[in-house]
Motif scaffolding. Sequence first.
Motif, PDB file in Angstrom:
ATOM      1  N   UNK A 169       0.917  -1.277  -0.111  1.00  0.00           N
ATOM      2  CA  UNK A 169      -0.114  -0.252   0.225  1.00  0.00           C
ATOM      3  C   UNK A 169       0.853   1.589  -0.412  1.00  0.00           C
ATOM      4  N   UNK A 170       1.370   0.824   1.177  1.00  0.00           N
ATOM      5  CA  UNK A 170       3.073   2.087   0.738  1.00  0.00           C
ATOM      6  C   UNK A 170       3.991   2.691  -0.658  1.00  0.00           C
ATOM      7  N   UNK A 171       4.042   1.470  -0.971  1.00  0.00           N
ATOM      8  CA  UNK A 171       4.760   1.870  -1.883  1.00  0.00           C
ATOM      9  C   UNK A 171       3.683   2.479  -3.778  1.00  0.00           C
ATOM     10  N   UNK A 172       2.500   1.839  -3.121  1.00  0.00           N
ATOM     11  CA  UNK A 172       1.325   2.224  -3.987  1.00  0.00           C
ATOM     12  C   UNK A 172       1.459   3.998  -3.878  1.00  0.00           C
ATOM     13  N   UNK A 173       1.560   4.712  -2.452  1.00  0.00           N
ATOM     14  CA  UNK A 173       0.952   6.188  -2.337  1.00  0.00           C
ATOM     15  C   UNK A 173       0.434   6.408  -1.607  1.00  0.00           C
ATOM     16  N   UNK A 174       0.026   5.106  -0.941  1.00  0.00           N
ATOM     17  CA  UNK A 174      -1.067   5.314   0.239  1.00  0.00           C
ATOM     18  C   UNK A 174      -1.208   4.926   1.356  1.00  0.00           C
ATOM     19  N   UNK A 175      -1.855   5.670   2.795  1.00  0.00           N
ATOM     20  CA  UNK A 175      -1.384   6.355   3.430  1.00  0.00           C
ATOM     21  C   UNK A 175      -1.696   5.310   4.373  1.00  0.00           C
ATOM     22  N   UNK A 176      -1.194   4.190   5.589  1.00  0.00           N
ATOM     23  CA  UNK A 176      -1.511   3.291   5.916  1.00  0.00           C
ATOM     24  C   UNK A 176      -0.919   4.219   7.886  1.00  0.00           C
ATOM     25  N   UNK A 177      -1.914   4.316   8.980  1.00  0.00           N
ATOM     26  CA  UNK A 177      -1.802   4.667   9.982  1.00  0.00           C
ATOM     27  C   UNK A 177      -1.973   4.273  11.012  1.00  0.00           C
ATOM     28  N   UNK A 178      -1.985   4.621  12.161  1.00  0.00           N
ATOM     29  CA  UNK A 178      -1.323   3.484  13.403  1.00  0.00           C
ATOM     30  C   UNK A 178      -2.443   4.499  14.704  1.00  0.00           C
ATOM     31  N   UNK A 179      -4.333   3.958  14.623  1.00  0.00           N
ATOM     32  CA  UNK A 179      -4.805   4.826  15.549  1.00  0.00           C
ATOM     33  C   UNK A 179      -4.795   4.452  17.448  1.00  0.00           C
ATOM     34  N   UNK A 180      -3.746   5.522  17.893  1.00  0.00           N
ATOM     35  CA  UNK A 180      -2.903   5.193  18.943  1.00  0.00           C
ATOM     36  C   UNK A 180      -3.972   5.411  19.797  1.00  0.00           C
ATOM     37  N   UNK A 181      -5.412   6.135  19.916  1.00  0.00           N
ATOM     38  CA  UNK A 181      -6.596   7.042  20.073  1.00  0.00           C
ATOM     39  C   UNK A 181      -7.747   5.824  20.422  1.00  0.00           C
TER      40      UNK A 181
END
Length: 263
Positions: A169-181
Amino acid sequence: MQDLREQLTFVTVGYNSATVLSSHIEFYCRSATEAVPRWLVVDNASTDGTAKLLQNYPEVELLQNDKNLGFGAACNRGIAAADTRYVLVLNPDTELSEAGVRDLLAELQQREAAIAGPALQPEANSDVEEVNWLIGAVLLMDTTLMNDVGYFDERFFLYEEDKDICKCAKDAGLKVIHCRNVSIPHVGGGSTERSKAVNEFIHFHRGRSYVLYAQKHGLGQAAIDRFVAANRRRCLVALATFGVRRYRRAKAKLEGVKSVAPS
């Protein structure tokens, strides 16, 4: 308030997980203020009565595999069966709540991310940040973004499949997010009993998947050589200190390496 049923499908993958599936399902149902979203349990040919157990939960659909396909392949089957934009992939030993699902979905949408993961255990902060990869126990995906990337590489039977899908996903320019909240606890203990054979099977796939990932993403032979050398050292130390279990774990990893990178 959004109707989760119109937006989201749950996909829980299990293998001999009957001891935790009831609490996994009931934890969410107790928190729900509206009808449960479509919920698919993809079972990898369990022998522990999982199918019978799920007859007690009409809100859940069982997709029964005739053999153990591995985690990624089972996830893919569930994702393919989903008919909503968003899919939440789950381990059966997670404590899912409606509030947690709503919060995670809101973060994914607000930040236009392809994949989001919550805090799986208590965190020291409540940041939301882009990361390189997430642990696969709870992954929320936007299929409109991920369909062109693809989903889990089924060569990874166990381990590294979460890191791989996030990197793709990252290599395709997409966001990967960690939501610690957002808290969706991973309590553990959701798989089959850890017998000697199971432990060796697990560590075999740790070694095998490490090499598959290294080969796919160009980490180089040097990285594989370091992994092999480290586990050879563990074997020697374990033999010298009568660490039978440690020896078996390291030996199994080396066997996994040999299965895809024979010397």
